[in-house]
Scaffold this motif. Structure first.
Motif, PDB file in Angstrom:
ATOM      1  N   UNK A  34      19.366  22.855 103.370  1.00  0.00           N
ATOM      2  CA  UNK A  34      18.295  23.862 103.436  1.00  0.00           C
ATOM      3  C   UNK A  34      18.608  24.950 104.452  1.00  0.00           C
ATOM      4  N   UNK A  35      19.176  24.579 105.589  1.00  0.00           N
ATOM      5  CA  UNK A  35      19.509  25.574 106.607  1.00  0.00           C
ATOM      6  C   UNK A  35      20.624  26.503 106.137  1.00  0.00           C
ATOM      7  N   UNK A  36      21.650  25.911 105.528  1.00  0.00           N
ATOM      8  CA  UNK A  36      22.759  26.740 105.067  1.00  0.00           C
ATOM      9  C   UNK A  36      23.243  27.659 106.170  1.00  0.00           C
ATOM     10  N   UNK A  37      23.268  28.945 105.897  1.00  0.00           N
ATOM     11  CA  UNK A  37      23.695  29.928 106.900  1.00  0.00           C
ATOM     12  C   UNK A  37      22.498  30.666 107.471  1.00  0.00           C
ATOM     13  N   UNK A  84      15.736  26.968 114.072  1.00  0.00           N
ATOM     14  CA  UNK A  84      16.864  26.052 113.932  1.00  0.00           C
ATOM     15  C   UNK A  84      17.980  26.724 113.147  1.00  0.00           C
ATOM     16  N   UNK A  85      19.215  26.555 113.651  1.00  0.00           N
ATOM     17  CA  UNK A  85      20.404  27.128 113.036  1.00  0.00           C
ATOM     18  C   UNK A  85      21.532  26.107 113.133  1.00  0.00           C
ATOM     19  N   UNK A  86      22.346  26.004 112.100  1.00  0.00           N
ATOM     20  CA  UNK A  86      23.494  25.108 112.153  1.00  0.00           C
ATOM     21  C   UNK A  86      24.549  25.654 113.109  1.00  0.00           C
ATOM     22  N   UNK A  87      25.194  24.761 113.850  1.00  0.00           N
ATOM     23  CA  UNK A  87      26.333  25.113 114.705  1.00  0.00           C
ATOM     24  C   UNK A  87      27.587  25.155 113.827  1.00  0.00           C
ATOM     25  N   UNK A  90      27.969  21.835 112.383  1.00  0.00           N
ATOM     26  CA  UNK A  90      27.005  21.667 111.297  1.00  0.00           C
ATOM     27  C   UNK A  90      27.447  22.383 110.037  1.00  0.00           C
ATOM     28  N   UNK A  91      28.025  23.577 110.204  1.00  0.00           N
ATOM     29  CA  UNK A  91      28.548  24.313 109.043  1.00  0.00           C
ATOM     30  C   UNK A  91      29.721  23.554 108.411  1.00  0.00           C
ATOM     31  N   UNK A  97      28.536  18.422 102.454  1.00  0.00           N
ATOM     32  CA  UNK A  97      27.259  18.272 101.753  1.00  0.00           C
ATOM     33  C   UNK A  97      27.281  19.088 100.462  1.00  0.00           C
ATOM     34  N   UNK A  98      27.804  20.316 100.520  1.00  0.00           N
ATOM     35  CA  UNK A  98      27.915  21.143  99.317  1.00  0.00           C
ATOM     36  C   UNK A  98      28.760  20.438  98.259  1.00  0.00           C
TER      37      UNK A  98
END
Length: 120
Positions: A34-37, A84-87, A90-91, A97-98
């Motif tokens: 959900x967060x993605x970029x 909230x943002x992916x680091x 996380x990316x 996950x993709x």
């Protein structure tokens, strides 16, 4: 320092197994996807991840933050605005996950047919 024992998934006491257990749950994977970029607020994330409770979202966000997979940015407003943002880590996990999402789409029909045969 990473040692063989801390990175060995086969060892019950390994850090790698603990991390794997943390991130390999449906809620964590759905939050990462959900967060993605994007950068999202708590309520936006809850809306993106259908079915997640307030408690489960909070627990998983804390776990992901603890493991360095997302950043929690608190803005000093009233009420506080938290984003909230992916680091980078996380990316990196998001790419995996993709791939899992792609795999699910590719084999969904096969799995449905197999379940019908098994359950029938």
């Amino acid at each position: 320092m990473v040692t063989k024992s801390s990175s060995d998934l086969a060892r019950a006491d390994s850090l790698a197994r603990e991390i794997f257990s943390d991130v390999a749950n449906k809620w964590a994977l759905l939050i990462i996807e959900a967060l993605g970029e994007r950068t999202l607020r708590f309520g936006e994330l809850r809306g993106e991840v259908e079915g997640i409770s307030h408690k489960m979202l909070t627990q998983n966000l804390r776990m992901l933050e603890r493991n360095g997979l997302l950043l929690r940015d608190v803005h000093p407003t009233v009420p506080p605005r938290v984003e909230y943002t992916l680091t980078a880590a996380g990316q990196g996990l998001r790419k995996t996950v993709d791939g899992m999402c792609d795999w699910t789409q590719r084999y969904l029909g096969h799995i449905e047919a197999s379940r019908r045969r098994f359950d029938g």
